[in-house]
Design a protein around this motif. Sequence first.
Motif, PDB file in Angstrom:
ATOM      1  N   LEU A  54       0.761  -1.236  -0.080  1.00 23.83           N
ATOM      2  CA  LEU A  54      -0.176  -0.102   0.007  1.00 23.83           C
ATOM      3  C   LEU A  54       1.021   1.165  -0.073  1.00 23.83           C
ATOM      4  O   LEU A  54       1.871   1.264   0.715  1.00 23.83           O
ATOM      5  CB  LEU A  54      -0.910   0.117   1.257  1.00 23.83           C
ATOM      6  CG  LEU A  54      -2.102  -0.858   1.250  1.00 23.83           C
ATOM      7  CD1 LEU A  54      -2.716  -0.898   2.608  1.00 23.83           C
ATOM      8  CD2 LEU A  54      -2.959  -0.249   0.186  1.00 23.83           C
ATOM      9  N   LEU A  55       0.720   2.166  -0.913  1.00 25.22           N
ATOM     10  CA  LEU A  55       1.295   3.498  -0.958  1.00 25.22           C
ATOM     11  C   LEU A  55       0.718   4.794  -0.359  1.00 25.22           C
ATOM     12  O   LEU A  55      -0.358   4.677  -0.064  1.00 25.22           O
ATOM     13  CB  LEU A  55       1.657   3.456  -2.306  1.00 25.22           C
ATOM     14  CG  LEU A  55       2.028   2.384  -3.179  1.00 25.22           C
ATOM     15  CD1 LEU A  55       2.134   2.909  -4.600  1.00 25.22           C
ATOM     16  CD2 LEU A  55       3.299   1.637  -2.728  1.00 25.22           C
ATOM     17  N   ILE A  56       1.719   5.551   0.211  1.00 22.26           N
ATOM     18  CA  ILE A  56       1.343   6.716   0.919  1.00 22.26           C
ATOM     19  C   ILE A  56       2.014   7.753   0.364  1.00 22.26           C
ATOM     20  O   ILE A  56       2.790   7.913   0.064  1.00 22.26           O
ATOM     21  CB  ILE A  56       2.014   6.330   2.416  1.00 22.26           C
ATOM     22  CG1 ILE A  56       1.498   7.323   3.409  1.00 22.26           C
ATOM     23  CG2 ILE A  56       3.307   6.262   2.497  1.00 22.26           C
ATOM     24  CD1 ILE A  56       1.470   6.815   4.870  1.00 22.26           C
ATOM     25  N   LYS A 111      -8.045   7.421  -5.977  1.00 27.24           N
ATOM     26  CA  LYS A 111      -8.113   6.282  -5.383  1.00 27.24           C
ATOM     27  C   LYS A 111      -7.113   6.153  -4.085  1.00 27.24           C
ATOM     28  O   LYS A 111      -6.376   5.152  -3.790  1.00 27.24           O
ATOM     29  CB  LYS A 111      -7.382   5.232  -6.396  1.00 27.24           C
ATOM     30  CG  LYS A 111      -8.362   4.883  -7.251  1.00 27.24           C
ATOM     31  CD  LYS A 111      -7.861   4.064  -8.405  1.00 27.24           C
ATOM     32  CE  LYS A 111      -8.692   3.856  -9.763  1.00 27.24           C
ATOM     33  NZ  LYS A 111      -8.214   2.926 -10.710  1.00 27.24           N
ATOM     34  N   MET A 112      -7.092   7.283  -3.465  1.00 30.07           N
ATOM     35  CA  MET A 112      -6.238   7.443  -2.056  1.00 30.07           C
ATOM     36  C   MET A 112      -7.246   7.811  -0.921  1.00 30.07           C
ATOM     37  O   MET A 112      -8.361   8.491  -1.252  1.00 30.07           O
ATOM     38  CB  MET A 112      -5.238   8.123  -2.080  1.00 30.07           C
ATOM     39  CG  MET A 112      -4.079   7.761  -3.057  1.00 30.07           C
ATOM     40  SD  MET A 112      -2.573   8.644  -2.774  1.00 30.07           S
ATOM     41  CE  MET A 112      -1.843   7.633  -1.524  1.00 30.07           C
ATOM     42  N   ILE A 113      -7.097   7.338   0.401  1.00 25.51           N
ATOM     43  CA  ILE A 113      -7.897   7.842   1.387  1.00 25.51           C
ATOM     44  C   ILE A 113      -7.227   8.685   2.529  1.00 25.51           C
ATOM     45  O   ILE A 113      -5.776   8.477   2.745  1.00 25.51           O
ATOM     46  CB  ILE A 113      -8.289   6.565   2.196  1.00 25.51           C
ATOM     47  CG1 ILE A 113      -9.209   5.707   1.418  1.00 25.51           C
ATOM     48  CG2 ILE A 113      -9.132   6.883   3.408  1.00 25.51           C
ATOM     49  CD1 ILE A 113      -9.557   4.464   1.783  1.00 25.51           C
ATOM     50  N   TYR A 114      -7.700   9.732   2.930  1.00 27.61           N
ATOM     51  CA  TYR A 114      -7.130  10.857   3.771  1.00 27.61           C
ATOM     52  C   TYR A 114      -6.968  10.008   5.296  1.00 27.61           C
ATOM     53  O   TYR A 114      -8.164   9.504   5.673  1.00 27.61           O
ATOM     54  CB  TYR A 114      -7.856  11.929   3.742  1.00 27.61           C
ATOM     55  CG  TYR A 114      -7.265  12.982   5.020  1.00 27.61           C
ATOM     56  CD1 TYR A 114      -6.219  13.647   4.516  1.00 27.61           C
ATOM     57  CD2 TYR A 114      -7.832  13.103   5.966  1.00 27.61           C
ATOM     58  CE1 TYR A 114      -5.453  14.506   5.459  1.00 27.61           C
ATOM     59  CE2 TYR A 114      -7.454  14.171   6.970  1.00 27.61           C
ATOM     60  CZ  TYR A 114      -6.270  14.770   6.688  1.00 27.61           C
ATOM     61  OH  TYR A 114      -5.860  15.724   7.510  1.00 27.61           O
ATOM     62  N   PRO A 138      -1.096  13.685   9.536  1.00 26.09           N
ATOM     63  CA  PRO A 138      -2.317  13.389   8.340  1.00 26.09           C
ATOM     64  C   PRO A 138      -1.333  12.798   7.255  1.00 26.09           C
ATOM     65  O   PRO A 138      -0.128  12.965   6.866  1.00 26.09           O
ATOM     66  CB  PRO A 138      -2.706  14.447   8.143  1.00 26.09           C
ATOM     67  CG  PRO A 138      -2.671  15.318   9.374  1.00 26.09           C
ATOM     68  CD  PRO A 138      -1.195  14.791   9.919  1.00 26.09           C
ATOM     69  N   PHE A 139      -2.031  11.765   6.658  1.00 23.35           N
ATOM     70  CA  PHE A 139      -1.432  11.199   5.326  1.00 23.35           C
ATOM     71  C   PHE A 139      -2.571  10.743   4.269  1.00 23.35           C
ATOM     72  O   PHE A 139      -3.587  10.383   4.967  1.00 23.35           O
ATOM     73  CB  PHE A 139      -0.326  10.214   5.631  1.00 23.35           C
ATOM     74  CG  PHE A 139      -0.841   9.006   6.277  1.00 23.35           C
ATOM     75  CD1 PHE A 139      -1.427   7.753   5.736  1.00 23.35           C
ATOM     76  CD2 PHE A 139      -0.778   8.892   7.795  1.00 23.35           C
ATOM     77  CE1 PHE A 139      -1.808   6.832   6.378  1.00 23.35           C
ATOM     78  CE2 PHE A 139      -1.340   7.808   8.613  1.00 23.35           C
ATOM     79  CZ  PHE A 139      -1.798   6.708   7.819  1.00 23.35           C
ATOM     80  N   PHE A 140      -2.171  10.354   3.225  1.00 20.15           N
ATOM     81  CA  PHE A 140      -3.150   9.837   2.213  1.00 20.15           C
ATOM     82  C   PHE A 140      -2.284   8.192   1.907  1.00 20.15           C
ATOM     83  O   PHE A 140      -1.398   8.196   1.708  1.00 20.15           O
ATOM     84  CB  PHE A 140      -3.198  10.426   0.958  1.00 20.15           C
ATOM     85  CG  PHE A 140      -3.855  12.019   0.874  1.00 20.15           C
ATOM     86  CD1 PHE A 140      -3.447  12.969   1.404  1.00 20.15           C
ATOM     87  CD2 PHE A 140      -5.373  11.846   0.575  1.00 20.15           C
ATOM     88  CE1 PHE A 140      -4.145  14.132   1.320  1.00 20.15           C
ATOM     89  CE2 PHE A 140      -6.107  12.921   0.652  1.00 20.15           C
ATOM     90  CZ  PHE A 140      -5.248  14.016   1.111  1.00 20.15           C
TER      91      PHE A 140
END
Length: 322
Positions: free
Chosen positions: A14-16, A53-56, A152-154
């Motif tokens: 999973l990428l961030i 396609k990323m989640i906060y 915080p990150f995605f």
Amino acid sequence: MKVSNIVRIRFLTLLILCPSEYNYTFTSGWKDDPEVGSALDPHPNPNEEDHQKMIYMGATNSTNHRVSFDEPNGIKFIFGTGFDSTHKDIEEKDLHIHHHDTDEDMPKSREEVLRERRHSKLNPEGPKPFGHADTHPLDGGVTPPKVVHVDPFFIDEALVTNKEFGKFVRSTYYKTEAENFGWSFVLASFLPDVGKLHLHDKDPEAENWVAVDETYWREPEGPGSSYKYRENHPVVHVSHRDAAEYCKWVGKRLPGEWEWEAAARAGHYGPNNRTLYSWGDDDSVDTAKGYANLWGAGSFPWENLAEDGWRGTSPVRTFPPN
């Protein structure tokens, strides 16, 4: 069988992305003043930033809006199994971080790997039962559990698929470590021709896994197999280094352990709502099969009843998000 006995058969990535790692367009005139450093530029409003396609992952208020950067907006949670500063030496050894002036990064042959495992010290307690999990020095390292914080990150909403990894390979002509080594491990019951099982070397530490020449992500069960019709399944036979190279190509990075657990906990940060799994504490197959790709109640490794609908990997987004 309980979910605690699930066998993980693949390496997934999973990428961030972190909001602070990007360039933004600010309304402030500070960025136009050569005497004022960019470090003084204000943070953007996190509610105005999104990535496909990323989640906060970050703090939200009572109206489910993201908390701005002018107040604490990271995630705090109870972390009880993992890494702290006292484990630095162990971590570096575990991740095989070496100086470039050594030959430690050179690929090991199948014979070298198996020789090391076969001639390691015997376990005086005898063979390990199925479902046994060794206590690694990096696990359970925080006693008692402690509160940790991540900014915080995605994070990608799903695992990296064969299709996505294939685009990377075609664009860069990248060869995975499994290709460079010339072999990889395959679960015995997944071999295209089980009748030839006796021809393959077994992993002495996990005898249900066998070394198969020419196995890599395109031929995940060895020569004659194919990832076709599984393009939306998670890519397999990918090492940490392969994953890092993919991240570099897409402009992202791998998540840290605290970041990963923050996302995996799905808001169950404790102390009042901490659960064993993202769906709760029920570890029965009947419940878990609706939330996760698992082996199930059948006898491992030959009896897979596909209670979750899949004998092996499943397409990403098959199950509800955390």
